[in-house]
Design a protein around this motif. Structure first.
Motif, PDB file in Angstrom:
ATOM      1  N   GLY A   1       3.942  38.454  -1.636  1.00 46.97           N
ATOM      2  CA  GLY A   1       4.611  37.169  -1.497  1.00 46.97           C
ATOM      3  C   GLY A   1       3.625  36.046  -1.232  1.00 46.97           C
ATOM      4  N   THR A   2       2.588  36.337  -0.427  1.00 44.14           N
ATOM      5  CA  THR A   2       1.619  35.283  -0.098  1.00 44.14           C
ATOM      6  C   THR A   2       0.901  34.797  -1.347  1.00 44.14           C
ATOM      7  N   ARG A   3       0.538  35.755  -2.212  1.00 44.70           N
ATOM      8  CA  ARG A   3      -0.147  35.356  -3.448  1.00 44.70           C
ATOM      9  C   ARG A   3       0.773  34.528  -4.335  1.00 44.70           C
ATOM     10  N   LEU A   4       2.026  34.979  -4.439  1.00 50.78           N
ATOM     11  CA  LEU A   4       2.985  34.220  -5.249  1.00 50.78           C
ATOM     12  C   LEU A   4       3.157  32.825  -4.673  1.00 50.78           C
ATOM     13  N   LEU A   5       3.240  32.779  -3.339  1.00 49.30           N
ATOM     14  CA  LEU A   5       3.422  31.492  -2.678  1.00 49.30           C
ATOM     15  C   LEU A   5       2.250  30.562  -3.012  1.00 49.30           C
ATOM     16  N   ALA A   6       1.027  31.111  -2.950  1.00 50.60           N
ATOM     17  CA  ALA A   6      -0.153  30.293  -3.252  1.00 50.60           C
ATOM     18  C   ALA A   6      -0.060  29.739  -4.664  1.00 50.60           C
ATOM     19  N   LEU A   7       0.348  30.600  -5.591  1.00 48.97           N
ATOM     20  CA  LEU A   7       0.444  30.159  -6.986  1.00 48.97           C
ATOM     21  C   LEU A   7       1.528  29.102  -7.151  1.00 48.97           C
ATOM     22  N   LEU A   8       2.724  29.389  -6.561  1.00 50.08           N
ATOM     23  CA  LEU A   8       3.840  28.467  -6.729  1.00 50.08           C
ATOM     24  C   LEU A   8       3.556  27.117  -6.089  1.00 50.08           C
ATOM     25  N   VAL A   9       2.985  27.152  -4.864  1.00 47.47           N
ATOM     26  CA  VAL A   9       2.659  25.890  -4.214  1.00 47.47           C
ATOM     27  C   VAL A   9       1.604  25.150  -5.027  1.00 47.47           C
ATOM     28  N   GLY A  10       0.639  25.883  -5.565  1.00 51.01           N
ATOM     29  CA  GLY A  10      -0.382  25.263  -6.408  1.00 51.01           C
ATOM     30  C   GLY A  10       0.249  24.530  -7.582  1.00 51.01           C
ATOM     31  N   ILE A  11       1.169  25.224  -8.286  1.00 52.41           N
ATOM     32  CA  ILE A  11       1.828  24.588  -9.432  1.00 52.41           C
ATOM     33  C   ILE A  11       2.650  23.396  -8.953  1.00 52.41           C
ATOM     34  N   GLY A  12       3.389  23.611  -7.858  1.00 54.01           N
ATOM     35  CA  GLY A  12       4.240  22.549  -7.322  1.00 54.01           C
ATOM     36  C   GLY A  12       3.425  21.324  -6.946  1.00 54.01           C
ATOM     37  N   VAL A  13       2.305  21.559  -6.251  1.00 53.44           N
ATOM     38  CA  VAL A  13       1.496  20.421  -5.801  1.00 53.44           C
ATOM     39  C   VAL A  13       0.871  19.706  -6.993  1.00 53.44           C
ATOM     40  N   THR A  14       0.439  20.477  -7.985  1.00 52.40           N
ATOM     41  CA  THR A  14      -0.149  19.847  -9.171  1.00 52.40           C
ATOM     42  C   THR A  14       0.865  18.936  -9.852  1.00 52.40           C
ATOM     43  N   LEU A  15       2.081  19.472 -10.059  1.00 52.41           N
ATOM     44  CA  LEU A  15       3.120  18.658 -10.697  1.00 52.41           C
ATOM     45  C   LEU A  15       3.498  17.487  -9.806  1.00 52.41           C
ATOM     46  N   GLY A  16       3.682  17.800  -8.513  1.00 45.86           N
ATOM     47  CA  GLY A  16       4.120  16.764  -7.568  1.00 45.86           C
ATOM     48  C   GLY A  16       3.108  15.640  -7.483  1.00 45.86           C
ATOM     49  N   MET A  17       1.841  15.994  -7.444  1.00 52.71           N
ATOM     50  CA  MET A  17       0.811  14.960  -7.340  1.00 52.71           C
ATOM     51  C   MET A  17       0.758  14.124  -8.611  1.00 52.71           C
ATOM     52  N   GLY A  18       0.988  14.792  -9.747  1.00 49.56           N
ATOM     53  CA  GLY A  18       1.045  14.053 -11.006  1.00 49.56           C
ATOM     54  C   GLY A  18       2.134  12.988 -10.947  1.00 49.56           C
ATOM     55  N   LEU A  19       3.326  13.405 -10.493  1.00 42.66           N
ATOM     56  CA  LEU A  19       4.444  12.465 -10.374  1.00 42.66           C
ATOM     57  C   LEU A  19       4.127  11.377  -9.359  1.00 42.66           C
ATOM     58  N   PHE A  20       3.560  11.813  -8.210  1.00 43.75           N
ATOM     59  CA  PHE A  20       3.245  10.885  -7.126  1.00 43.75           C
ATOM     60  C   PHE A  20       2.285   9.801  -7.617  1.00 43.75           C
ATOM     61  N   LEU A  21       1.250  10.221  -8.343  1.00 46.10           N
ATOM     62  CA  LEU A  21       0.267   9.240  -8.814  1.00 46.10           C
ATOM     63  C   LEU A  21       0.854   8.355  -9.898  1.00 46.10           C
ATOM     64  N   ALA A  22       1.737   8.926 -10.714  1.00 43.23           N
ATOM     65  CA  ALA A  22       2.250   8.165 -11.847  1.00 43.23           C
ATOM     66  C   ALA A  22       3.412   7.255 -11.450  1.00 43.23           C
ATOM     67  N   ARG A  23       4.243   7.716 -10.498  1.00 43.26           N
ATOM     68  CA  ARG A  23       5.500   7.013 -10.266  1.00 43.26           C
ATOM     69  C   ARG A  23       5.554   6.151  -9.007  1.00 43.26           C
ATOM     70  N   THR A  24       4.796   6.524  -7.983  1.00 44.77           N
ATOM     71  CA  THR A  24       4.971   5.779  -6.729  1.00 44.77           C
ATOM     72  C   THR A  24       3.963   4.640  -6.633  1.00 44.77           C
ATOM     73  N   ARG A  25       4.271   3.727  -5.733  1.00 46.26           N
ATOM     74  CA  ARG A  25       3.416   2.563  -5.541  1.00 46.26           C
ATOM     75  C   ARG A  25       2.067   2.993  -4.932  1.00 46.26           C
ATOM     76  N   VAL A  26       2.142   3.874  -3.926  1.00 43.95           N
ATOM     77  CA  VAL A  26       0.897   4.343  -3.316  1.00 43.95           C
ATOM     78  C   VAL A  26       0.051   5.072  -4.350  1.00 43.95           C
ATOM     79  N   GLY A  27       0.741   5.842  -5.213  1.00 40.11           N
ATOM     80  CA  GLY A  27       0.029   6.559  -6.268  1.00 40.11           C
ATOM     81  C   GLY A  27      -0.690   5.595  -7.198  1.00 40.11           C
ATOM     82  N   LEU A  28      -0.004   4.521  -7.525  1.00 42.79           N
ATOM     83  CA  LEU A  28      -0.598   3.494  -8.380  1.00 42.79           C
ATOM     84  C   LEU A  28      -1.849   2.922  -7.714  1.00 42.79           C
TER      85      LEU A  28
END
Lengths: 343, 417, 290
Positions: free
Chosen positions: C138-165
């Motif tokens: 589970g820990t390995r899966l969690l690392a992978l899933l959080v990694g994917i989640g953070v990558t996508l989330g950061m992409g959205l954060f940088l593209a969509r939010t004011r702070v990201g801009l």
């Protein structure tokens, strides 16, 4: 800050203040190292002689880093790995052919110089942090590689390593004892600094200065940018390789675990702290790298506490002394000299 | 090697181990209860304290023993001044501090050193200056192949070969895979001789060597599976071994193999750290006798530690080994004229040590004049059981061609084992 | 048993760690221009704290919170107290200052927790699924899933939010951005904060899946930097993909016996080759940042 910008722009600052002192002033480093070579063996005991030998060796490494940083604005985070390359070849030659130490020393230097030329290849396309990280990656790769193939210990085969107790590398015939070897290192280092000086004052130095200002104008002025960059890296690698061979001679062996990439970053950091724009910046860097930890260890301070002090002092020095400790020292001396006659 | 945290659990070891020995009074040196007041005799040690592991427990035990000696008549009236230096796992520092001890301080001998790097760097210094190093926690080939170094512990080679030898005899192992470090004077040295042992018996052996900084244990576990071995010899520092065994547990491959290990896993905290998965499965070779025995030296070691060591000093195999080195050294010095103790005399006295015995060792201890020394080459096996260990085999001598020169030297000295 | 599949999955699970580690480094470098060599040490400090709390039988969620909290505090402390003093210096000087911080942290950890073998076990370690014959916890899966989640989330954060801009503006040109009214200090603090949280989580994952050893965790930052180089220190998705690829390659090399001992060097070699290839045909003419 003004002065720092002037340095960054690549202007060569004359070392000597007065014109009569010019010739002598030029050879101050050599005089300094020669005096140290003669006097220090009488002044310090066996422990500090060993420590100062290490300081001398790393001063050459720091000088090789400062050369690239000062003249070409390039950052090499692979100098300790280059020392490892030079040390490996010197050890291999020593065990394989039984040639005089000086030959092994030169072989180590030349090999590391060649590796330095390979590192110059990325430097033709990148600079700044990217280049620094490429050299760091090279250092990381070296750290793994050397852990597998190991330094020669007198065994046979290409790697010169066998699983058995070590055969020690012979020191130069004229410098068997620790004291003589210290003086020997000092002399080699004096020559190393002379080599840097000759280059900086010659054609190569002018080429580097132009490249540092602007590669476009250097090209327009007919400077062969590729040649001089490769030259700079080769010289820097050569000096690090010589330092590595000296280190091999000091311990008469090398241990693969002494060459992790973090050490390369560390000695670069201390070169910046010491001050890359003065010859004695390299000496200060080496003192910080080897003398200060030895001093803390000798005081009986826990090695981990020393790490904390060291890390914080590094940060402090980077913030408060943008030109390095050598820069602060020389500014202070100049101010004193200016005030002197009036007082 | 193992030290409970200074701040949080310092007292555990004392509570666990101290109970059995609370009433015994420590015995050491002349044992006359008089404080030694003469001119001190300087003795040194180099330990790897700061770095990837703490190798200082042997010197901690020796310091305790020397404190006890100094409180009990010293060396015929002269106290021992014990100087311990940290080599910080750095070869350059190792060279510096040994030079300080040997040349500046003029120590008569080095006793209970424990290090990974020091012996290779300084073997030449010790030979040139003719100072003897009675080490206690040694791991590299130079410890056992140098004229002036003799170690009380065995290092990874006899420990690994001993484990394989036991597995071949008692578990029916036909094919052993040795998981070691890439550092040649440790991994290939011990795993290589284990392979040679297996081949000499018509069995097969192989090695998987890991980089000390390796992040990925899964691939190593898969390599283990691919090796086709029936027995796995875990020959890694305890921290890495724990990571490797955790990856094995993750794949639930325990029952596919028989499990043996060299000494690093013999540590009071290892059973709890590894968890119940390895209970009754992991068989560990030990270089000295178990730490909870009640023989005279075992009891005295604990008594000395309780009275003269710092509370946080660990009570582990290296501590036993350091205690023994200090005791043999003291006994050798007590035979000398106290007015006439210098390095030359002491080196001779150490070389003359012969047929010393202890319940902490499987065989006799001796030094002699040979080019290499490995007096301790018989060992025992224990198994992880609950939160501790049970002994599963008595002392057995290690059967390896590596020991041929050592046995030849023993015959010359008249040592019988 | 499909051997290739086993090593592939094993490689992905290691690659997920490299990838996760790279995300926080890249984010911080984009927003503040600091390459953080202390990233591993901050995570290690968090993980050691978590281990200590678990030893004291505190509940596991609290240990998680403490781990992330310690790393966050350290990251903010460096970002708030030390980084401003170096704001005008070259990127390399900023980077080596973080090395000083890493050494100080490592020394502190080794003083507080004397070097000894330790193991960190989380509840997720007990759960596992079989993928292509390999058990993945589970820990390995969690690392992978959080990694994917953070990558996508950061992409959205940088593209969509004011702070990201604002972060993107800072990354492109700091002086122009500050003239245009980007509150540099505040945006940088946010970046140090996010990076600190990621360092804490990454540290916990590494401590569980690699080894709980402050020195090992501190210096793992160097192979992780390799993954970020492939993303040119700016692209989070590229770093993430590079991390996975390096992990798989490193694992597959174990199959080829002569190269197996060298496989730990994979991140470095891949980074050098990738960098040289990306920069092929390029010539430096005018003084610039890269």
């Amino acid at each position: 800050m003004q002065a720092a910008t002037k340095h960054l722009s690549g202007a060569v600052e004359p070392d000597a203040v007065s014109s009569t002192g010019f010739v002598l002033g030029r050879y101050v480093p050599q005089l300094f190292f020669t005096c140290a070579a003669i006097l220090l063996p009488f002044l310090v005991n066996a422990l500090w002689l060993k420590v100062l030998t290490a300081v001398a060796i790393y001063a050459l490494t720091a000088a090789s880093i400062a050369l690239l940083y000062r003249r070409l604005g390039l950052v090499s985070l692979a100098q300790v790995a280059l020392m490892g390359c030079g040390g490996w070849v010197a050890l291999r030659f020593a065990h394989a052919f039984g040639l005089p130490f000086e030959v092994n020393l030169m072989a180590g230097g030349i090999f590391a110089g060649l590796i330095g030329m390979i590192l110059a290849y990325p430097a033709l396309r990148m600079r700044g942090l990217y280049l620094a990280l490429i050299t760091l990656m090279a250092a990381g790769g070296f750290g793994i590689l050397i852990n597998v193939i190991q330094f020669p210990n007198g065994g046979g085969g290409l790697t010169g390593f066998e699983v058995r107790a070590i055969t020690y590398m012979p020191r130069p015939v004229i410098a068997i004892s620790d004291a003589a070897y210290f003086s020997y290192c000092m002399v080699v280092i004096a020559f190393g600094f002379l080599l840097i000086d000759v280059h900086e004052r010659g054609r190569a130095g002018r080429g580097w200065a132009l490249i540092r200002k602007s590669e476009a104008s250097a090209m327009a002025a007919g400077v062969n940018v590729t040649l001089y960059k490769v030259w700079g890296f080769a010289l820097s690698g050569f000096l690090a390789g010589v330092a590595g061979a000296l280190l091999a001679g000091n311990l008469q062996l090398l241990d693969a675990r002494s060459f992790p990439p973090a050490e390369s970053v560390m000695i670069f950091a201390l070169t910046v702290v010491g001050g890359a724009w003065h010859w004695y910046g390299a000496v200060i860097a080496a003192l910080l790298y080897r003398l200060v930890p030895a001093f803390l260890n000798d005081l009986g301070l826990d090695g981990n506490a020393a790490y904390i002090i060291f890390g914080l002092a590094l940060i402090h020095a980077l913030i408060t002394a943008p030109k390095g400790l050598a820069g602060q020292l020389s500014d202070g001396l100049k101010r004193l000299a200016r005030r002197g006659p009036n007082a | 090697m193992k030290r409970t945290s200074l701040f949080f659990a310092a007292s555990t070891a004392i509570v666990v181990l101290g109970g059995s020995s609370a009433m015994a009074a420590p015995q050491c040196g002349l044992n006359n209860g008089q404080k030694a007041t003469g001119e001190p005799i300087k003795v040194g040690a180099v330990v790897g304290q700061t770095g990837p592991d703490d190798f200082s427990s042997s010197a901690d035990a020796a310091r305790a023993y020397f404190n006890c000696v100094n409180e009990n008549g010293g060396i015929n009236g002269r106290p021992i001044e014990y100087l311990v230096e940290d080599d910080q796992w750095n070869p350059e520092v190792a060279g510096q501090v040994a030079t300080k001890l040997v040349k500046d301080e003029g120590v008569v001998a080095l006793v209970a050193s424990g290090s990974f790097v020091e012996m290779a760097v300084n073997a030449k210094l010790y030979a040139d200056e003719d100072v003897m190093a009675m080490a206690s926690a040694c791991a590299v080939a130079e410890c056992f192949e140098s004229k002036n170094i003799v170690s009380t512990n065995q290092g990874p080679l006899p420990s690994s070969v001993g484990a394989a030898q036991w597995a071949a005899a008692n578990l029916g192992s036909k094919n052993v895979v040795c998981i070691g470090l890439t550092i040649p004077s440790v991994g290939p040295y011990s795993c290589g001789w284990t392979e040679k042992y297996m081949q000499s018996k018509g069995l097969s052996g192989s090695s998987i060597l890991l980089d000390p900084g390796a992040a990925d244990m899964n691939a190593s576990v898969l390599e283990t599976v691919a090796s086709g071995a029936d027995t796995v010899l875990v020959n890694l520092p305890a921290g890495m071994a724990a990571a490797y065994l955790k990856a094995v547990e993750e794949q639930n491959l325990r029952d596919n193999f028989k499990w043996i290990s060299s000494t690093p896993l013999y540590d009071t905290e290892v059973p709890a750290m590894l968890g119940t998965y390895w209970d009754g499965v992991m068989n560990i070779n030990i270089e000295l006798t178990p730490i909870d025995r009640t023989g005279p030296d075992a009891t005295n070691w604990r008594a000395v530690m309780d009275k003269y060591a710092r509370p946080q000093d660990p009570r582990d195999t290296f501590s036993q080994s350091g205690y023994l080195s200090a005791r043999f050294f003291t006994d050798a010095l007590l035979k000398l004229d106290p007015a006439n103790i210098d390095r030359k005399v002491v080196s001779e006295a150490i070389r003359a040590i012969k047929n010393e015995t202890s319940d902490l060792l499987c065989g006799p201890y001796y030094v002699g004049n040979a080019d290499r020394h490995m007096p301790n080459h018989a060992n025992m096996m224990v198994q992880i059981a609950g939160s501790g260990f049970t002994v599963i085999s008595g002392c057995a001598d290690v059967d390896s061609a590596y020991l041929d020169p050592v046995r030849a030297a023993e015959r010359d000295l008249g040592i019988t084992n | 048993m499909n051997v290739l599949g086993l090593f592939l999955v094993s490689g992905l699970s290691v690659g997920a760690l490299y990838a996760l580690g790279g995300v926080g480094l890249v984010l911080l470098n984009r927003a503040t221009g600091v390459l953080n060599f202390a990233y591993g040490a901050m995570g290690a400090a968090g993980a050691m704290t978590a281990w200590q709390l678990l030893e004291w039988n505190w509940p596991e969620p609290l240990a998680w919170v403490a781990c992330v909290g310690i790393a966050l505090a350290l990251s903010l402390a460096f970002g708030g107290l030390i980084a401003p003093g170096l704001a005008r210096r070259e990127p390399i000087v900023k980077a080596i200052a973080t090395l000083g911080f890493a050494l100080a942290l490592l020394g502190t950890m080794n003083l507080l927790w004397v070097v000894t073998p330790r193991k960190l076990t989380l509840t997720f370690d007990g759960l596992s699924v079989a993928i292509l014959g390999l058990r993945v916890t589970g820990t390995r899966l969690l690392a992978l899933l959080v990694g994917i989640g953070v990558t996508l989330g950061m992409g959205l954060f940088l593209a969509r939010t004011r702070v990201g801009l604002m972060m993107r503006a800072l990354a492109d040109n700091r002086q122009v951005a500050s003239i245009l009214g980007v509150p540099v200090g505040r945006v940088e603090t946010i970046a140090w904060g996010i990076s600190g949280v990621l360092a804490g989580f990454t540290g916990l994952m590494f401590a569980t899946l690699v080894r709980l050893d402050p020195a090992v965790l501190t210096f793992l930052v160097i192979p992780i930097i390799a993954t970020t180089i492939i993303g040119r220190l700016t692209s989070i998705p590229a770093s993430f993909a590079a991390g996975l690829a390096i992990g798989v390659l490193e694992s597959l090399l174990a199959l080829y016996k002569p190269l197996a001992p060298f496989r730990v060097a994979t991140p470095f070699i891949v980074a050098i080759i990738a960098m040289m290839w990306l920069q092929r045909g390029r010539r430096l003419t005018f003084a610039g940042q890269d």
